[in-house]
Design a protein around this motif. Structure first.
Motif, short mmCIF file in Angstrom:
data_model
loop_
_atom_site.label_atom_id
_atom_site.label_comp_id
_atom_site.label_asym_id
_atom_site.label_seq_id
_atom_site.Cartn_x
_atom_site.Cartn_y
_atom_site.Cartn_z
N LEU A 95 0.81 -1.23 0.13
CA LEU A 95 -0.04 0.19 -0.08
C LEU A 95 0.90 1.55 -0.01
N GLN A 96 2.02 1.18 0.69
CA GLN A 96 3.06 2.43 0.82
C GLN A 96 3.38 2.54 -0.47
N GLN B 202 2.10 1.85 -3.32
CA GLN B 202 0.99 2.22 -4.20
C GLN B 202 0.98 3.63 -4.19
N ARG B 203 0.84 4.10 -2.75
CA ARG B 203 0.57 5.59 -2.56
C ARG B 203 2.02 6.40 -3.15
N GLU B 204 3.09 5.95 -2.88
CA GLU B 204 4.36 6.67 -3.45
C GLU B 204 4.29 6.48 -4.94
#
Length: 170
Positions: free
Chosen positions: A78-79, A81-83
């Protein structure tokens, strides 16, 4: 002999008392042994239940460790993908700015070409039909825009922007 008979009777009473005490003690012992066996069965059942509970607890603990590892992986993904999303948004903003700049450049060139068309209509020593001036030196000094190359760059930026928007939505 009376003494002997009295002693014999007394001995018989004592034997009878001992027999009754023996039966009473045997009955008590038998009851105690049965109670102890019953308690041992209860303890055995409780111990078996505790063993099953311990096995279940170990299995739950192992499952928890697996779930924690999966959760950690999902958080990391998730991190990432956020980046990636932030990077795509920044690229999209940059592409939108470049596309807007190229559109503005093409629009300005189109306007200047219209002015150049009007310039061709100018006659020497006669006022400009548009503004009334007798000269327009800035038009002659303007560098020519390679409109085909600029439009190709605009199309490339527009396509990249569309792809960026699609990637951001996915």
């Amino acid at each position: 002999m009376q003494q002997f008979q009295a002693l014999l009777q007394e001995s018989e009473h004592e034997i009878e008392d001992f027999s009754m005490q023996k039966e009473s003690i045997a009955s008590c012992l038998e009851t105690d042994v049965e109670d102890q066996i019953s308690r041992m069965h209860e303890h055995k059942d409780a111990l078996f239940a505790l063993i099953q509970l311990a096995k279940s607890l170990n299995q739950s603990h192992a499952t928890l460790r697996v779930n924690e590892a999966e959760l950690s992986d999902k958080k990391h993904q998730l991190q990432q993908q956020r980046e990636n999303l932030i990077e795509l948004k920044n690229q999209g903003k940059q592409l939108l700015t470049e596309e807007t700049d190229l559109k503005t450049l093409i629009k300005q060139d189109s306007l200047l070409r219209s002015v150049q068309d009007l310039q061709l209509q100018l006659e020497e020593d006669k006022p400009c039909p548009l503004c009334g001036s007798l000269s327009h030196p800035a038009i002659n000094d303007r560098p020519k825009l390679d409109i085909e190359s600029t439009e190709q760059r605009l199309n490339a930026k527009s396509e990249a922007l569309e792809k960026s928007v699609v990637n951001t939505k996915n």
